[in-house]
Enzyme design. Structure first.
Site, mmCIF file in Angstrom:
data_model
loop_
_atom_site.group_PDB
_atom_site.id
_atom_site.type_symbol
_atom_site.label_atom_id
_atom_site.label_comp_id
_atom_site.label_asym_id
_atom_site.label_seq_id
_atom_site.Cartn_x
_atom_site.Cartn_y
_atom_site.Cartn_z
ATOM 1 N N ASP A 119 -6.017 -9.205 -9.526
ATOM 2 C CA ASP A 119 -5.243 -9.580 -10.725
ATOM 3 C C ASP A 119 -6.138 -9.525 -11.964
ATOM 4 O OD1 ASP A 119 -3.260 -12.118 -8.966
ATOM 5 O OD2 ASP A 119 -3.354 -9.924 -8.884
ATOM 6 N N ASP A 161 -9.969 -2.517 0.200
ATOM 7 C CA ASP A 161 -9.465 -2.869 1.544
ATOM 8 C C ASP A 161 -9.021 -1.624 2.305
ATOM 9 O OD1 ASP A 161 -6.598 -4.208 -0.183
ATOM 10 O OD2 ASP A 161 -6.919 -2.174 0.507
ATOM 11 N N ASP A 180 -5.718 -0.099 -7.924
ATOM 12 C CA ASP A 180 -5.381 -1.115 -6.913
ATOM 13 C C ASP A 180 -6.412 -2.233 -7.053
ATOM 14 O OD1 ASP A 180 -5.657 -1.376 -3.280
ATOM 15 O OD2 ASP A 180 -4.585 -2.615 -4.752
ATOM 16 N N HIS A 231 0.831 -1.216 0.000
ATOM 17 C CA HIS A 231 0.000 0.000 0.000
ATOM 18 C C HIS A 231 0.860 1.258 0.000
ATOM 19 C CE1 HIS A 231 -3.310 -2.762 1.698
ATOM 20 N NE2 HIS A 231 -3.596 -2.483 0.439
HETATM 21 N N1 SAM Z 1 -3.722 -5.453 -3.448
HETATM 22 C C1 SAM Z 1 -4.586 -6.350 -4.195
HETATM 23 C C2 SAM Z 1 -3.867 -6.915 -5.404
HETATM 24 O O1 SAM Z 1 -2.815 -6.407 -5.754
HETATM 25 O O2 SAM Z 1 -4.389 -7.896 -5.955
HETATM 26 C C3 SAM Z 1 -5.845 -5.624 -4.555
HETATM 27 C C4 SAM Z 1 -6.670 -5.355 -3.353
HETATM 28 S S1 SAM Z 1 -8.204 -4.613 -3.540
HETATM 29 C C5 SAM Z 1 -9.094 -5.497 -2.347
HETATM 30 C C6 SAM Z 1 -8.794 -5.189 -5.093
HETATM 31 C C7 SAM Z 1 -10.203 -4.685 -5.305
HETATM 32 O O3 SAM Z 1 -10.462 -4.443 -6.689
HETATM 33 C C8 SAM Z 1 -11.292 -5.656 -4.852
HETATM 34 O O4 SAM Z 1 -11.968 -5.144 -3.741
HETATM 35 C C9 SAM Z 1 -12.209 -5.798 -6.067
HETATM 36 O O5 SAM Z 1 -13.573 -5.866 -5.723
HETATM 37 C C10 SAM Z 1 -11.890 -4.543 -6.834
HETATM 38 N N2 SAM Z 1 -12.191 -4.597 -8.279
HETATM 39 C C11 SAM Z 1 -11.975 -5.607 -9.135
HETATM 40 N N3 SAM Z 1 -12.367 -5.263 -10.375
HETATM 41 C C12 SAM Z 1 -12.854 -3.982 -10.294
HETATM 42 C C13 SAM Z 1 -13.393 -3.066 -11.227
HETATM 43 N N4 SAM Z 1 -13.545 -3.415 -12.529
HETATM 44 N N5 SAM Z 1 -13.760 -1.842 -10.793
HETATM 45 C C14 SAM Z 1 -13.619 -1.487 -9.490
HETATM 46 N N6 SAM Z 1 -13.118 -2.318 -8.534
HETATM 47 C C15 SAM Z 1 -12.728 -3.549 -8.950
#
Ligand code: SAM
Length: 294
Positions: A165, A93, A162, A69
């Site tokens: 994957d 998160d 953020d 982060h």
């Molecule tokens: N640090 C983590 C990593 O590197 O994989 C990422 C953490 S954060 C919790 C990832 C967030 O992206 C999730 O809460 C997920 O719901 C969100 N997410 C995934 N696809 C998304 C999108 N198209 N638009 C907005 N949020 C999205």
């Protein structure tokens, strides 16, 4: 279901990275949830502390989340001379948001997280993160980040991705269509940063995405940091800008508040500078010249 399972026994969480390798953790207690977008789990473990898992992949652990982060937030924010308006896509998160808010220059932080349940679960299990979502500078949107960037009229000094994957809902956040929209909504003097997978497991992805970044932005650079709970324990990040040429050895520190450095546990100006020094194999694979490499 939000009643914990396990008491006394250990529940083994296994994250398979390849057929023959991965990561496993023993959890004393496990909470599981199902949102409209994904499976969400929270593990309580001895070694890693609390662990957030989405669709079977570790997102954040108490033991090492600060590294990821801090590096995804402070590298772009210290590269920008005056970061006032920040967009975070994903980030449910709260970790990147927490770090972004440490900069007094930031007057508006929009968090565009597709899944409201992720924030709800984080508020429940990481109450210390919950407060950042309530900061008066913050606006939380529960939308698809790719849709949002295509339609927003707002402009930003820094756009940070953020996301999980690049599979499922996150896949669109690594597309040329998305990058073109980000280029439209970031100020010409602004910049974009994203998590960008593992150099050891995902080199082909990194190479392809790097080319896409070069097509979208005038200046592109990769940087790395150790994230032990992520596949291979070594993580890659990417930054792109239009007019802002960034040199990690010459950060625009004039007039910047660096009080936050007393609070960071990984990021420092020295770490910032060294993070852009890339391994030979990557330099050779990309014929990479830091920054303007056209
Ligand atoms: N640090 C983590 C990593 O590197 O994989 C990422 C953490 S954060 C919790 C990832 C967030 O992206 C999730 O809460 C997920 O719901 C969100 N997410 C995934 N696809 C998304 C999108 N198209 N638009 C907005 N949020 C999205």
């Amino acid at each position: 279901m939000d009643t914990p399972v396990g008491s006394g026994t250990l529940y083994w969480f296994i994250e398979r990275h390849r057929e023959d390798t991965g990561l496993f953790m023993g959890a004393r207690r496990v909470w599981t949830y199902r949102s409209n977008f994904q499976d969400i789990a929270v593990l309580e473990t001895e070694t890693w502390g609390r662990v957030l898992v989405l669709d079977g992949l570790v997102q954040m652990t108490d033991r090492d989340e600060f590294i990821y982060h801090e590096m995804l937030a402070h590298v772009p924010l210290m590269t920008h001379p005056d970061p006032r308006r920040v967009l975070i896509i994903g980030g449910g998160d709260g970790g990147v948001l927490r770090e972004v808010l440490r900069h007094p220059e930031v007057t508006r932080a929009v968090l565009c997280e597709i899944d409201p349940m992720v924030i709800e679960v984080v508020r429940r299990h990481w109450p210390e993160h919950g407060a950042v979502f309530d900061d008066p500078r913050v606006q939380v949107l529960n939308e698809d980040g790719n849709q949002f960037v295509q339609t927003t009229y707002e402009r930003y000094d820094v756009v940070i991705v953020d996301s999980s994957d690049p599979v499922s809902y996150s896949r669109s956040l690594f597309s040329p269509h998305f990058l073109a929209a980000v280029r439209r909504i970031v100020y010409p003097s602004g910049l974009y940063a994203t998590q960008c997978m593992s150099l050891l497991y995902h080199l082909d992805f990194v190479k392809g995405f790097y080319r896409q970044l070069q097509a979208a932005f005038s200046n592109v650079a990769l940087y790395t940091a150790p994230v032990p709970s992520y596949p291979t324990g070594w993580w890659n990040f990417a930054m792109g800008s239009i007019e802002l040429s960034f040199d990690p050895d010459r950060l625009p520190l004039k007039g910047r508040s660096i009080e936050f450095l007393r609070l960071t546990r990984y990021y420092s100006l020295e770490i910032h500078r060294s993070a852009f020094t890339l391994p030979n194999f990557l330099v050779q694979e990309l014929q990479y010249a830091h920054g303007t490499d056209r």
